[in-house]
Design an enzyme around this catalytic site. Structure first.
Site, short mmCIF file in Angstrom:
data_model
loop_
_atom_site.label_atom_id
_atom_site.label_comp_id
_atom_site.label_asym_id
_atom_site.label_seq_id
_atom_site.Cartn_x
_atom_site.Cartn_y
_atom_site.Cartn_z
N CYS A 1 0.83 -1.20 0.00
CA CYS A 1 0.00 0.00 0.00
C CYS A 1 0.87 1.26 0.00
CB CYS A 1 -1.01 -0.05 1.14
SG CYS A 1 -2.47 0.92 0.77
N HIS B 1 -3.51 -5.31 0.17
CA HIS B 1 -2.94 -5.83 1.43
C HIS B 1 -2.99 -7.35 1.45
CE1 HIS B 1 -2.85 -2.00 3.80
NE2 HIS B 1 -3.70 -1.65 2.85
N GLU C 1 -1.54 -9.29 3.42
CA GLU C 1 -1.46 -9.82 4.80
C GLU C 1 -2.83 -10.16 5.38
OE1 GLU C 1 -0.93 -6.74 3.86
OE2 GLU C 1 -1.46 -5.23 5.36
N1 GLN Z 1 -2.05 6.67 2.57
C1 GLN Z 1 -2.15 5.88 1.39
C2 GLN Z 1 -3.51 6.00 0.73
O1 GLN Z 1 -4.44 6.44 1.33
C3 GLN Z 1 -1.83 4.42 1.69
C4 GLN Z 1 -2.82 3.74 2.57
C5 GLN Z 1 -2.31 2.47 3.19
O2 GLN Z 1 -1.12 2.22 3.23
N2 GLN Z 1 -3.21 1.67 3.72
O3 GLN Z 1 -3.64 5.66 -0.43
#
Ligand code: GLN
Length: 545
Positions: free
Chosen positions: A385, A516, A518
């Site tokens: 992310c 994600h 995970e």
């Molecule tokens: N801050 C980034 C976004 O909003 C990444 C979010 C995250 O890592 N969950 O896209």
């Protein structure tokens, strides 16, 4: 198996918080599932936030995301990891959400002018949320964990709702109470008084636990067991010892040993049958206990002081380590402390680098330094992310030479917004529940590393973000050596796809994913990306020497 009415098990806690109600609930679910009972677990959280999505990880640890895009308590992650059964929005309910529904109903006039009160309206809504999980007869058993400890003002309506349910459904409801039995070194004794008091508090509220699970650091003797049984109105075999475990995955076997599932089935009048089939679970534990090698992986993030903030990542590493029979030491590195000067020293001895998800500016510079170091030194890299977004920014700055390249989350005025806010996020005003959340399909590029890792082209992964790769720059990146290897097709918008994954093919293992992985790693199905990442770390370690 003969169909029975859905049974409800409530798990409450007393004496102290953080005793591991979530792990006990998940372990019991594992045992019941292994006996063939379809089981799900629900968490009722007594705080007033609508969901934990807006909570700072320092407050409550990681925010877990379900397939259907609910931002939930991290205990739901344990439930999925132990049971391999996906949870949903219905599996996590907070006081905020309960009140929100009741107040909406009141505004609609659904209460026909009556005075809206905690009893019966709030308790009715709690009961409705519990019963909802039994609606389609999908589950034989619903385990409901009640957050907090009995005696807290905010858990009162929940205990009252359970009390009512024990009357409404009698034989189909039972209560497990988890308490702490401290050891007083000076007296050389385990003390049951706090347990007695916490059960008394429950009794004052009209609720009698059927089983008492005693969390303890020392074995509970027969006499301590009899004492708890006598003072707390339960049979001695319903006093279950829960000793500190080597790791959380040992707990189902410990509970089997103690007969927790046996007593539960007896109370619920469900057939007990033979031993549950836990062969896969045991083989996982064997591998975990007998690693043949070891690697160290750096986890670069800004919440490293708090392990719970990266719970699912740490568990995914543990599961992937077991598959590879390799002990994974996770070296938490505070990104704020990483600089060009100290990066070589801080990352030395690590066989792979993971840059964590996150929000906001703090610690970004350190993350970029770590990525540059991993890219140049061919150290296996996985960005998740925000970690993926940082890998794109780093590449733009240091390979494409766009020194001001950035995400508009960090610098709204950059000339090279290589990561920018998604179109449909621009108008969003409320922060709660409005990100791109939950599972979306992703198509992997033929011949990419990720396609090899997953062994297929079409995958689905969970998300939680507002910003994304800016497709305007795609050609520049690909020409310079960073390729887009995963996309989500978008319909009905002016763009045709969203970038989900990037790779640097010239690097042995450089992967950035917007999603994600995970959240989907379980004991039964360790996530292939984590399994491959650990393998890459092993290759890095052993080829290097
Ligand atoms: N801050 C980034 C976004 O909003 C990444 C979010 C995250 O890592 N969950 O896209």
């Amino acid at each position: 198996m003969q169909k029975h009415r859905t049974k409800f098990i409530f798990v409450t806690g007393g004496v102290a918080s953080s005793l591991g109600k979530g792990i006990i609930s998940a372990s019991l679910a594992r045992l019941l599932l292994s006996r063939g009972y379809k089981t799900t677990i629900q968490k009722l959280d007594p705080y007033i936030n609508i969901d934990p999505g807006t909570l700072n990880p320092y407050e409550h640890g990681e925010c877990y995301v379900t397939e259907d895009g609910a931002e939930t308590d991290l205990d739901l992650g344990h439930y999925e990891r132990f049971t391999n059964v996906p949870t949903s929005q219905a599996n996590n309910v907070t006081t905020g959400r309960i009140y929100q529904s009741v107040i909406e109903k009141e505004r609609r006039g659904d209460y026909l002018g009556s005075t809206v009160q905690v009893i019966p309206h709030i308790t009715d809504e709690i009961k409705r949320r519990v019963r909802l999980l039994a609606q389609n007869n999908e589950f034989d058993v619903v385990i409901t964990e009640i957050g907090g400890t009995v005696g807290d003002i905010e858990s009162l309506p929940y205990i009252e709702a359970v009390r009512q349910l024990t009357w409404e459904m009698e034989e189909d409801v039972m209560v497990i109470h988890l308490t702490y039995v401290p050891y007083l070194a000076a007296a050389g004794e385990l003390k049951t008084k706090p347990t007695q008091h916490s059960v008394k508090t429950m009794l004052e509220q009209g609720l009698q636990p059927d089983i008492i699970v005693c969390r303890t650091e020392h074995p509970i003797s027969k006499s301590v067991r009899s004492k708890v049984a006598l003072f707390c109105n339960v049979r001695p075999e319903c006093v279950i010892e829960s000793r500190d475990a080597k790791n959380i995955y040992e707990v189902p076997l410990m509970m089997l040993q103690e007969g927790l599932d046996k007593q539960v089935l007896k109370i619920l009048k469900l057939p007990y049958g033979g031993r549950p089939d836990l062969s896969a679970w045991r083989s996982f534990l064997r591998k975990l206990d007998h690693p043949k090698s070891e690697v160290q992986i750096a986890l670069v993030g800004k919440y490293v002081e708090l392990k719970d903030a990266y719970k699912s990542i740490l568990e995914a590493f543990l599961q992937a380590g077991a598959v590879n029979q390799c002990k994974v030491r996770v070296n938490m590195i505070q990104s704020e402390q990483l600089t060009q000067k100290n990066v070589a020293e801080k990352l030395s001895g690590n066989h792979a680098v993971l840059v964590a998800p996150g929000f906001g500016n703090r610690g970004i510079a350190g993350k970029l330094v770590a990525i540059e170091y991993a890219r140049k030194n061919k150290i296996p890299f996985l960005g998740i992310c925000l970690g993926m977004q940082c890998s794109v920014i780093e590449f733009a700055r240091n390979v494409l030479g766009w020194k001001d390249a950035d995400s508009t989350e960090m610098n709204a005025k950059t000339k090279h917004p290589v990561i920018h806010i998604m179109d449909n996020q621009k108008e969003v005003e409320n922060l709660g529940g409005t990100m791109r959340l939950g599972a979306y399909p992703c198509q992997l590029k033929k011949g990419s590393l990720l396609e090899k890792i997953y062994g297929k082209k079409d995958i689905s992964e969970r998300h939680r973000h507002r910003y994304e790769f800016n497709n305007l720059y795609l050609k520049d990146f690909e020409k310079a050596g960073m390729t887009v290897v995963g996309v989500n097709q978008v319909k009905g918008s002016n763009k045709t796809f969203r970038v989900e994954a990037v790779e640097i093919p010239a690097h042995p293992f450089f992967v950035g994913v917007q999603y994600h992985p995970e959240y989907k790693s379980t004991v039964e199905n360790p996530h292939p990306l984590f399994v491959a990442f650990v393998k890459a770390a092993m290759a890095f370690r052993f080829n290097k020497k």
